[in-house]
Design a protein around this motif. Sequence first.
Motif, PDB file in Angstrom:
ATOM      1  N   PHE A 163      39.749  97.944 -16.949  1.00 46.68           N
ATOM      2  CA  PHE A 163      40.046  96.704 -17.622  1.00 46.68           C
ATOM      3  C   PHE A 163      38.596  95.910 -18.091  1.00 46.68           C
ATOM      4  N   GLY A 164      38.776  95.552 -19.593  1.00 39.77           N
ATOM      5  CA  GLY A 164      37.761  94.548 -19.790  1.00 39.77           C
ATOM      6  C   GLY A 164      38.161  92.834 -19.758  1.00 39.77           C
ATOM      7  N   LEU A 165      37.791  92.203 -20.444  1.00 39.15           N
ATOM      8  CA  LEU A 165      38.237  90.570 -20.129  1.00 39.15           C
ATOM      9  C   LEU A 165      39.662  90.546 -20.651  1.00 39.15           C
ATOM     10  N   GLY A 192      43.571  94.694  -6.580  1.00 39.15           N
ATOM     11  CA  GLY A 192      43.919  94.213  -8.026  1.00 39.15           C
ATOM     12  C   GLY A 192      44.977  95.067  -8.895  1.00 39.15           C
ATOM     13  N   PRO A 193      45.106  94.880  -9.894  1.00 43.67           N
ATOM     14  CA  PRO A 193      46.116  95.595 -10.681  1.00 43.67           C
ATOM     15  C   PRO A 193      45.674  97.010 -10.926  1.00 43.67           C
ATOM     16  N   HIS A 202      29.151  96.763 -19.681  1.00 39.13           N
ATOM     17  CA  HIS A 202      28.835  95.406 -19.518  1.00 39.13           C
ATOM     18  C   HIS A 202      29.925  94.700 -19.114  1.00 39.13           C
ATOM     19  N   GLN A 203      31.266  95.138 -18.823  1.00 38.01           N
ATOM     20  CA  GLN A 203      32.349  94.478 -18.490  1.00 38.01           C
ATOM     21  C   GLN A 203      32.367  94.677 -16.803  1.00 38.01           C
ATOM     22  N   THR A 204      31.762  95.793 -16.276  1.00 33.26           N
ATOM     23  CA  THR A 204      31.862  95.630 -14.870  1.00 33.26           C
ATOM     24  C   THR A 204      30.506  95.255 -14.503  1.00 33.26           C
TER      25      THR A 204
END
Length: 448
Positions: free
Chosen positions: A269-271, A262-263, A217-219
């Motif tokens: 990465f999540g939120l 990006g990083p 769900h993060q992506t």
Amino acid sequence: MLQNINTLKRYTATVIATVGMLMSPFALSNPYKPYEGEVLVVNFPAHPHYDAVMKVLPDFEKETGIEVEVDQLQYLAMRQKQTLELTKRKGDYDLIAYVVFSKADYVSADQIEPLARFFMNPKLADPSYDADDLIDGYVQNVGVAGGAKGYLPGPTGALFGIPFGSETSVLGYRKDIFDKHGIKVPETYEELLETSCKIQDLEPDMVGLASRGKSGHQTSHAFLLHLAPLGGRVFDENWKPTLNSPEAIQAGNALKTILECGPEGGTSFGLSEAKNAFLQGKAAMYLDTTVVAGEVDDPQKSKVVGKVAWAKHPMGVKHASQTGGFGIAIPKNAQNKEAAFLLMQWLTSKETDKKIALAGGNPSRFSTHQDSDVIAKFPQMEIFGEALKDADPDWRPIIPVWGQINTELGTNLSKAMTGEITVEEALNKTNKTAEKIMDKAGYYTYQQ
């Protein structure tokens, strides 16, 4: 499309105005007196907005004589607890906070109260509540069900909750870095992507935009942030998935560019990781929920204190910021519903909304974003108020089967972000699965 007039809000405001003309007890006596001594049990998430709420709740108890006990849980644990509590004949909770995507489940299971009968009760409804001041996009996204598409306002819709701890998307950027290099603040997606990829050439140890990229769900969330501004939707008017439309492919490629510039490790990465990359000064920009604003100037959490400025979510073919976060509702099996409504009304009133904002919470009202005291303490509230005029309540569908589709979308897109498959392949696969899920759920029953 974001409706200019929220029909549910207008109806509620009319009811409240009528009650006022009938001389509500709010104007004549103490509406809380019949409920003095009652104990309300509420379920709130462990969340910065609700931490601010805890600071003002003693004022309610002092003003009303009603006691409030708070069961504050991590939000996933909160949802699990509510799933059990709402099925009981008599529930322990009188008022609950719910994350926006729970709306479809709770309403379809008949587990939360429609609010019309409370707003129609002259002994309960405050004529000065001013429902028109509530942020349209939040009310439509978080509070309304049964109208257009089943989860938006319309002639058949009803109000089941009030936004409380809702969020939109904004662009945070390092003003010091942008000023140093004469960088224009991105107003369009073309500018956003260009700026994201040139920061690393201008600043050592810094990259462009911190984004979610973790599988699931993060992506999916990150992709949907870009889909609506670029003109895409998850479904067409006949519930056919459009997740492989040209606009959707453009949104997927935009996310891939952002992650590549990006990083390091952004695809995991999540939120929290995306937010912390920005707070630790590793990324020059952040495009996501307004929740981060409360931490930017906290020296215990941030290395960029005093260095961040804010702008509206950049425009694709239109302005469209996300809407999400939390609302509050009264369970069907609550034991003290009228007192719970009085607490709900008090918490979301103009006066209390301002108090909570000053304590670090997320306002639910336009007037709070324009309040001089709030802006003096939190200058970003002014631009957040401007962004909220573009808040899109339909940037993602709030239907019972969305969780299945969302997981499929996020899993497939993650493979595209890491280069296992192309964005187009990921979205074609998702679209095919989504159509099967919708067919099984009965969304094509009336179609030939």
